[in-house]
Motif scaffolding. Structure first.
Motif, PDB file in Angstrom:
ATOM      1  N   TRP A 103     -29.778  41.928 -13.534  1.00 53.75           N
ATOM      2  CA  TRP A 103     -30.733  43.031 -13.400  1.00 53.75           C
ATOM      3  C   TRP A 103     -31.825  42.587 -12.432  1.00 53.75           C
ATOM      4  N   TYR A 104     -31.934  43.289 -11.290  1.00 56.61           N
ATOM      5  CA  TYR A 104     -32.882  42.912 -10.246  1.00 56.61           C
ATOM      6  C   TYR A 104     -34.021  43.926 -10.090  1.00 56.61           C
ATOM      7  N   LEU A 105     -34.142  44.867 -11.021  1.00 56.59           N
ATOM      8  CA  LEU A 105     -35.102  45.962 -10.868  1.00 56.59           C
ATOM      9  C   LEU A 105     -36.392  45.759 -11.656  1.00 56.59           C
ATOM     10  N   LEU A 108     -40.289  46.116 -16.209  1.00 54.08           N
ATOM     11  CA  LEU A 108     -40.812  47.434 -16.546  1.00 54.08           C
ATOM     12  C   LEU A 108     -39.735  48.501 -16.406  1.00 54.08           C
ATOM     13  N   PHE A 109     -39.007  48.483 -15.291  1.00 57.48           N
ATOM     14  CA  PHE A 109     -37.960  49.486 -15.098  1.00 57.48           C
ATOM     15  C   PHE A 109     -36.812  49.266 -16.073  1.00 57.48           C
ATOM     16  N   CYS A 110     -36.624  48.021 -16.505  1.00 62.73           N
ATOM     17  CA  CYS A 110     -35.618  47.740 -17.533  1.00 62.73           C
ATOM     18  C   CYS A 110     -35.975  48.480 -18.817  1.00 62.73           C
ATOM     19  N   LYS A 111     -37.249  48.414 -19.218  1.00 61.33           N
ATOM     20  CA  LYS A 111     -37.688  49.112 -20.427  1.00 61.33           C
ATOM     21  C   LYS A 111     -37.589  50.627 -20.259  1.00 61.33           C
ATOM     22  N   ILE A 112     -37.978  51.110 -19.066  1.00 59.79           N
ATOM     23  CA  ILE A 112     -37.894  52.550 -18.813  1.00 59.79           C
ATOM     24  C   ILE A 112     -36.435  53.008 -18.851  1.00 59.79           C
ATOM     25  N   HIS A 113     -35.557  52.252 -18.207  1.00 61.70           N
ATOM     26  CA  HIS A 113     -34.136  52.603 -18.172  1.00 61.70           C
ATOM     27  C   HIS A 113     -33.529  52.571 -19.571  1.00 61.70           C
ATOM     28  N   SER A 114     -33.856  51.546 -20.349  1.00 66.15           N
ATOM     29  CA  SER A 114     -33.340  51.447 -21.718  1.00 66.15           C
ATOM     30  C   SER A 114     -33.866  52.589 -22.579  1.00 66.15           C
ATOM     31  N   SER A 115     -35.143  52.939 -22.382  1.00 66.38           N
ATOM     32  CA  SER A 115     -35.739  54.040 -23.138  1.00 66.38           C
ATOM     33  C   SER A 115     -35.054  55.357 -22.799  1.00 66.38           C
ATOM     34  N   LEU A 116     -34.810  55.577 -21.509  1.00 64.86           N
ATOM     35  CA  LEU A 116     -34.111  56.795 -21.094  1.00 64.86           C
ATOM     36  C   LEU A 116     -32.685  56.819 -21.627  1.00 64.86           C
ATOM     37  N   ASP A 117     -32.052  55.658 -21.647  1.00 67.94           N
ATOM     38  CA  ASP A 117     -30.690  55.560 -22.175  1.00 67.94           C
ATOM     39  C   ASP A 117     -30.652  56.005 -23.631  1.00 67.94           C
ATOM     40  N   ASP A 184     -37.318  35.820 -32.808  1.00 67.55           N
ATOM     41  CA  ASP A 184     -37.053  34.440 -32.401  1.00 67.55           C
ATOM     42  C   ASP A 184     -35.649  34.301 -31.844  1.00 67.55           C
ATOM     43  N   PHE A 185     -34.671  34.879 -32.519  1.00 68.27           N
ATOM     44  CA  PHE A 185     -33.283  34.812 -32.045  1.00 68.27           C
ATOM     45  C   PHE A 185     -33.141  35.492 -30.687  1.00 68.27           C
ATOM     46  N   TYR A 186     -33.794  36.658 -30.528  1.00 64.80           N
ATOM     47  CA  TYR A 186     -33.686  37.414 -29.285  1.00 64.80           C
ATOM     48  C   TYR A 186     -34.262  36.634 -28.112  1.00 64.80           C
ATOM     49  N   TYR A 187     -35.476  36.108 -28.260  1.00 64.15           N
ATOM     50  CA  TYR A 187     -36.140  35.432 -27.150  1.00 64.15           C
ATOM     51  C   TYR A 187     -35.506  34.072 -26.846  1.00 64.15           C
ATOM     52  N   GLU A 188     -34.864  33.437 -27.817  1.00 61.53           N
ATOM     53  CA  GLU A 188     -34.245  32.137 -27.593  1.00 61.53           C
ATOM     54  C   GLU A 188     -32.826  32.233 -27.054  1.00 61.53           C
ATOM     55  N   ASN A 189     -32.103  33.293 -27.407  1.00 61.70           N
ATOM     56  CA  ASN A 189     -30.685  33.355 -27.076  1.00 61.70           C
ATOM     57  C   ASN A 189     -30.293  34.512 -26.153  1.00 61.70           C
ATOM     58  N   ILE A 190     -31.098  35.552 -26.084  1.00 58.62           N
ATOM     59  CA  ILE A 190     -30.712  36.734 -25.308  1.00 58.62           C
ATOM     60  C   ILE A 190     -31.627  36.969 -24.118  1.00 58.62           C
ATOM     61  N   ASP A 191     -32.929  36.795 -24.327  1.00 57.91           N
ATOM     62  CA  ASP A 191     -33.897  37.115 -23.283  1.00 57.91           C
ATOM     63  C   ASP A 191     -33.910  36.054 -22.188  1.00 57.91           C
ATOM     64  N   CYS A 192     -33.751  36.484 -20.925  1.00 54.38           N
ATOM     65  CA  CYS A 192     -33.845  35.583 -19.775  1.00 54.38           C
ATOM     66  C   CYS A 192     -34.045  36.429 -18.534  1.00 54.38           C
ATOM     67  N   GLY A 194     -33.326  38.311 -15.349  1.00 53.54           N
ATOM     68  CA  GLY A 194     -32.129  38.886 -14.764  1.00 53.54           C
ATOM     69  C   GLY A 194     -31.235  39.580 -15.765  1.00 53.54           C
ATOM     70  N   ARG A 195     -31.722  39.729 -16.989  1.00 55.45           N
ATOM     71  CA  ARG A 195     -30.931  40.427 -18.008  1.00 55.45           C
ATOM     72  C   ARG A 195     -31.694  41.639 -18.498  1.00 55.45           C
ATOM     73  N   CYS A 196     -30.986  42.737 -18.657  1.00 57.11           N
ATOM     74  CA  CYS A 196     -31.564  43.961 -19.223  1.00 57.11           C
ATOM     75  C   CYS A 196     -30.578  44.474 -20.255  1.00 57.11           C
ATOM     76  N   THR A 197     -30.701  43.960 -21.462  1.00 60.00           N
ATOM     77  CA  THR A 197     -29.743  44.263 -22.511  1.00 60.00           C
ATOM     78  C   THR A 197     -30.382  45.141 -23.566  1.00 60.00           C
ATOM     79  N   LEU A 198     -29.710  46.240 -23.883  1.00 62.66           N
ATOM     80  CA  LEU A 198     -30.150  47.093 -24.980  1.00 62.66           C
ATOM     81  C   LEU A 198     -29.578  46.516 -26.252  1.00 62.66           C
ATOM     82  N   TYR A 199     -30.439  45.796 -27.003  1.00 61.47           N
ATOM     83  CA  TYR A 199     -29.972  45.063 -28.176  1.00 61.47           C
ATOM     84  C   TYR A 199     -29.310  46.014 -29.157  1.00 61.47           C
TER      85      TYR A 199
END
Length: 219
Positions: A103-105, A108-117, A184-192, A194-199
């Motif tokens: 994810w290169y956008l 903020l746009f990741c949150k907006i895109h996920s919210s719209l999704d 804690d699990f999210y920020y340690e294992n999922i958040d990085c 270049g990633r925009c994941t809708l948990y």
């Protein structure tokens, strides 16, 4: 996030591809062959165009012909708008993310895109629920149908549908309710970077909420 070292077939140590080469918290990137990327882009673009054109024709038809201005067609119009937004707003960024695997956008746009999704998906489901409710009264209670399912009542339900969907979608993402209890699990294992994941927990909460609404609305 630690960067793993891969061993190539010839025994030489090599670093994996990263979304951001100079970031210590960058996500790993899966690089598809050029032919695969081109094919995926073609498939995604064609799907998006077909979705947009198909739903746009439905919208234009219902709006243009006055004889189609009925409660049932208003609900179909609202559903077509939701599906049109899926094809025109949600699918293009998702296409780039799926093919490039990064994810290169920006965050903020990741949150907006996920919210719209979440918003559009929820609105689409709720519209289907309202259509099912409208068909229930038309078939099972034909004498009460015209008094209950008026154009005004239908428009009010559509407005409530979109307000509930937008409130759920944007509050879920921007207030981080989708990762509540597993931060804690999210920020340690999922958040990085270049990633925009809708948990997935977000979708679970959405569907539980929709089930409760359906049980309360349908007699």
């Amino acid at each position: 996030m630690d960067t793993q070292i891969n061993i190539s077939q010839n025994g030489i140590l090599e670093k994996p591809f990263l979304c951001f080469e100079f970031s210590n918290t960058s996500c790993q990137k899966l690089v598809y062959p050029l032919e695969t990327r081109i094919l995926l882009y073609i498939l995604f673009i064609v799907s998006s165009i077909v979705t947009i054109i198909g739903n746009l024709l439905v919208i234009i038809t219902v709006i243009h012909f006055k004889q189609l201005h009925t409660p049932t067609n208003y609900l179909i119009l609202s559903l077509a708008v939701a599906d049109l937004l899926v094809g025109g707003v949600v699918m293009p960024p998702s296409m780039v993310r799926s093919v490039e695997t990064c994810w290169y956008l920006g965050d903020l746009f990741c949150k907006i895109h996920s919210s719209l999704d979440v918003t559009i998906s929820t609105a689409s489901i709720l519209n289907l629920c309202i259509i099912a409710l409208e068909r229930y009264y038309a078939i099972c209670h034909p004498l009460q149908y015209h008094s209950k399912m008026t154009s005004t009542a239908t428009l009010v339900m559509i407005i409530i549908c979109w307000i509930v969907s937008a409130t759920l979608g944007f509050s879920m993402i921007f207030l981080e309710l989708n990762i509540l209890g597993v931060e804690d699990f999210y920020y340690e294992n999922i958040d990085c970077d270049g990633r925009c994941t809708l948990y997935h927990q977000c979708c679970l909460i959405c569907f539980i909420g929709l089930d409760i609404i359906i049980l309360l609305v349908i007699p």
